[in-house]
Design an enzyme around this catalytic site. Structure first.
Site, PDB file in Angstrom:
ATOM      1  N   ASN A  44       1.097  -1.107  -0.289  1.00 43.02           N
ATOM      2  CA  ASN A  44      -0.081  -0.178  -0.205  1.00 43.02           C
ATOM      3  C   ASN A  44       0.851   1.127   0.089  1.00 43.02           C
ATOM      4  OD1 ASN A  44      -2.435  -1.621   0.249  1.00 43.02           O
ATOM      5  ND2 ASN A  44      -2.796  -1.349   2.418  1.00 43.02           N
ATOM      6  N   ARG A 394      -6.577   1.309 -13.664  1.00 46.03           N
ATOM      7  CA  ARG A 394      -5.049   1.602 -13.214  1.00 46.03           C
ATOM      8  C   ARG A 394      -4.184   0.434 -12.709  1.00 46.03           C
ATOM      9  NH1 ARG A 394      -4.685   5.935  -8.783  1.00 46.03           N
ATOM     10  NH2 ARG A 394      -5.147   7.492 -10.373  1.00 46.03           N
ATOM     11  N   HIS A 424     -17.201   2.260 -14.304  1.00 50.85           N
ATOM     12  CA  HIS A 424     -16.576   1.503 -13.242  1.00 50.85           C
ATOM     13  C   HIS A 424     -17.400   1.137 -12.892  1.00 50.85           C
ATOM     14  CE1 HIS A 424     -15.276   1.366  -8.455  1.00 50.85           C
ATOM     15  NE2 HIS A 424     -14.091   1.519  -9.569  1.00 50.85           N
ATOM     16  N   TYR A 457     -11.484 -10.273  -1.629  1.00 56.53           N
ATOM     17  CA  TYR A 457     -12.820  -9.403  -1.428  1.00 56.53           C
ATOM     18  C   TYR A 457     -14.244  -9.096  -0.972  1.00 56.53           C
ATOM     19  CZ  TYR A 457      -9.119  -5.970  -4.299  1.00 56.53           C
ATOM     20  OH  TYR A 457      -8.164  -5.761  -4.448  1.00 56.53           O
ATOM     21  N   ARG A 558     -13.773   2.231   4.749  1.00 53.66           N
ATOM     22  CA  ARG A 558     -12.228   1.519   4.757  1.00 53.66           C
ATOM     23  C   ARG A 558     -11.660   2.682   4.907  1.00 53.66           C
ATOM     24  NH1 ARG A 558     -11.670  -1.933  -0.211  1.00 53.66           N
ATOM     25  NH2 ARG A 558     -10.138  -0.112  -0.513  1.00 53.66           N
ATOM     26  N   HIS A 586     -15.021  -4.474   0.790  1.00 56.67           N
ATOM     27  CA  HIS A 586     -15.196  -3.426  -0.360  1.00 56.67           C
ATOM     28  C   HIS A 586     -16.996  -3.513  -0.877  1.00 56.67           C
ATOM     29  CE1 HIS A 586     -14.646  -3.419  -4.684  1.00 56.67           C
ATOM     30  NE2 HIS A 586     -13.884  -2.816  -4.376  1.00 56.67           N
TER      31      HIS A 586
END
Length: 678
Positions: A44, A394, A424, A457, A558, A586
């Site tokens: 991360n 990305r 998306h 997820y 989150r 998620h």
């Protein structure tokens, strides 16, 4: 906190990553899982340096010529972020060296970290070096004529050599962890020894260089990612930032990570010869890219989470899945419930002779996608298949492009999104014809159609044949095929779906206003929202307004959260929880009390600027009463979590909830609840 009304998005994100790091320090988490949380934290942080630090630096540069951006604020963000990261990195080292490595030893596992390689392993390690490693080593002399370009996040040594005449030279040497495993494991006297590839190279430098090796230090350079900044910022500002940045592979260095005991003279030499003058020089340890710890070669199930086998949806397999969908809507909650139902949906559609057309949006595709293979089969079976592929996802661009080419070659109609407008949304639509009768079936999801990420997820996928919802999904696909931006003159009227670029923000504002009106009349008024990220200020301000009107608002966020909770006169009726556990939270869920007649929505959209203004997102209503009850139960379990959840206060502190009435670990409780419905 840089602004009393909003948390800064980057500082907020760093607090989330700090929560990930804390999971590695919890004694009740299995040992290897704790090591994996260190890996996730490290990964991360690398992305933060690639994606966010370049933007903050660019904004700081732009601010010198603009009255709209505060240069001092951008500098303050950089300084505060650096301070937080330094503190976290120190904590990282303490967790690894003082807690986890000693625990590994107790299990007969020696992770050789900052440790000389035992002489008993010398022969085996040297043989491995000569047979496997040496072929990948490519030393480069560092001097004024050096034109070598160190790759992003790759590992290198800076080596000082001295020849017989006493002359010194400096070498940049790659550590080939992209070609070979980062760790070498072997058994000795009944115990397992694990050493870094870095140390194998160090140990054998005399096999590579005839001159004396006097110093060897590790370095890593992080470069900015190619940013689709129109996805984040308005046009003019986006263009200005773009001018500050280069493309990903040749991006400017945002961080120069070097071994802390490197002498200043060598440090300056490296900076000069590699053109790192504008990179942030950061002291590090002997090892970088500790995200590789995720692949630590330890095979001991007792050191991992206990297994939670995916639960099968109670749907008969002796008739088509769509028959069950006609009877009632179905909901799959991954990874608790098996993704096989979703794969079955696509597979049956691909082979059903009555299916005429399949439409689907793909944002992040699995590397070995069964779904894409089903779409290819459908096209070869003579069906019309339309796939909206997002090439600007990305870090997944290459994989998405690979699959897009395969599908196109098979006869699938590929639709790429409009420049600067990502698709998306997570929706799929199947059109079936029997005689003159056309029927629809479809999927609407909170996460990608990706069987890989579905294993860790937490997401929700609605399977429905509801005509009023799916007719609007079809209208959306017709619009996407035109490759136009949502404009007033081409607006589609959505009455059921909330679609970014059309009605999503407006509809959310209306739903919050309705709760405000109920509160003002003394009626029940509550809002529960679960998101990954919360940044967009129009919606945040509306939540503040609702809080001031007496609406009780419970948020589960989150990571990025710019809303400041618990401030008297502003947000005292708003609480925020953050949950970090074995699965990545998620799903996006929105529950509006509606005078005790709850309306529930789920979908792909976070409340970020990019999601609201620069993407095509779909949020969908839940009409089935049984599913509404199930979602309410799942969300209430998360709101009750006092084991893995933390509460965010007005100072961005993460506070552990008080345990009263028994411990609740929401992910475990959700699994048990869904298991009981199997």
């Amino acid at each position: 906190m840089l602004n009393a009304r909003y948390f800064n998005r980057d500082i907020s994100w760093l607090s989330f990553n700090g929560r990930v790091l804390e999971e590695a320090a919890i004694a009740t988490v299995p040992l290897i899982e704790r090591i994996r949380f260190l890996s996730i934290y490290s990964s991360n942080l690398d992305e933060f340096y690639r994606v966010r630090i370049p933007v903050v630096k660019a904004l700081k540069n732009i601010a010198k010529k603009s009255d709209d951006i505060d240069a001092n604020e951008q500098e303050s963000i950089l300084q505060q972020a650096s301070k937080i990261i330094l503190q976290q990195q120190v904590h990282f080292g303490e967790i690894l060296t003082q807690q986890l490595i000693p625990l590994l030893k107790e299990h007969g596992i020696w992770l050789l970290y900052n440790h000389d390689l035992p002489q008993a392993l010398a022969k085996e390690i040297t043989e491995y070096f000569l047979a496997e490693v040496l072929a990948f080593l490519q030393p480069v002399v560092l001097n004024e004529s050096t034109s070598f370009f160190p790759e992003n996040n790759k590992l290198y040594f800076v080596i000082q050599l001295r020849d017989e005449a006493g002359d010194e030279k400096h070498i940049l040497l790659n550590i080939p962890s992209d070609n070979l495993p980062r760790f070498f494991s072997t058994k000795c006297d009944g115990e397992q020894f694990i050493c870094f590839l870095d140390d194998i190279v160090r140990f054998n430098l005399d096999k590579l260089f005839k001159d004396q090796v006097t110093h060897c230090y590790s370095i890593k350079i992080t470069r900015d990612a190619e940013l689709d900044l129109k996805d984040e910022y308005p046009g003019e500002l986006s263009d200005q930032i773009e001018k500050q940045l280069q493309k990903r592979d040749n991006g400017i260095a945002t961080r120069f990570l070097y071994q802390a005991d490197m002498p200043l003279s060598i440090l300056q030499l490296v900076i000069q010869h590699l053109g790192l003058q504008n990179a942030g020089a950061v002291e590090g340890g002997r090892y970088h890219n500790l995200k590789d710890l995720y692949g630590l070669p330890v095979n001991n199930p007792a050191l991992l989470y206990d297994k939670w086998p995916a639960i099968d949806l109670p749907v008969a397999d002796d008739e088509p899945l769509v028959n069950a969908m006609v009877k009632q809507d179905l909901l799959v909650s991954t990874p608790y419930q098996s993704y096989h139902t979703i794969l079955r949906f696509f597979n049956e559609a691909a082979n059903n002779p009555d299916v005429e057309e399949i439409n689907v949006t793909l944002y992040r595709v699995a590397s070995d996608s069964r779904i894409v293979n089903a779409l290819i089969s459908a096209a070869k079976n003579g069906k019309k298949v339309n796939v909206v592929v997002e090439l600007k996802a990305r870090f997944d661009e290459a994989n998405n492009l690979k699959w897009a080419k395969k599908m196109k070659n098979a006869g699938v109609s590929i639709i790429y999104s409009v420049t600067a407008l990502k698709v998306h949304a997570k929706v799929a639509l199947v059109k079936t014809r029997k005689g003159d009768r056309i029927s629809y079936s479809g999927l609407l999801a909170t996460g990608n159609f990706n069987e890989g990420t579905a294993k860790f997820y937490t997401d929700h996928i609605l399977l429905t044949t509801d005509h009023k919802i799916l007719r609007e999904v079809e209208l959306l696909f017709i619009f996407l095929a035109k490759r136009e931006k949502p404009l007033k003159e081409n607006q589609i009227k959505f009455n059921n779906l909330l679609v970014a670029g059309f009605n999503l923000q407006t509809r959310f504002l209306e739903l919050i206003d309705r709760e405000i009106a109920f509160a003002q009349k003394g009626r029940p008024a509550d809002i529960i929202i679960k998101l990954n990220n919360l940044e967009e200020q129009v919606l945040i301000d509306k939540l503040y307004e609702a809080s001031q009107a007496g609406v009780k608002i419970q948020l589960i966020v989150r990571s990025i959260c710019c809303l400041v909770p618990g401030v008297k006169g502003l947000s005292e009726n708003i609480s925020i929880k953050r949950i970090v556990d074995r699965y990545l939270e998620h799903g996006r869920v929105f529950i509006f009390n509606n005078n005790n007649k709850p309306e529930i929505f789920m979908g792909s959209a976070d409340w970020m600027n990019r999601n609201i203004y620069h993407r095509v997102e779909v949020v969908f209503p839940i009409y089935d009463d049984a599913i509404k009850q199930q979602i309410t139960t799942l969300v209430n379990l998360q709101l009750s979590d006092n084991v893995q959840a933390v509460e965010i206060d007005q100072h961005l502190n993460q506070l552990k909830p008080v345990i009263s009435g028994g411990a609740v670990q929401s992910q475990k409780a959700i699994y048990q609840y869904l298991k009981a419905t199997e």
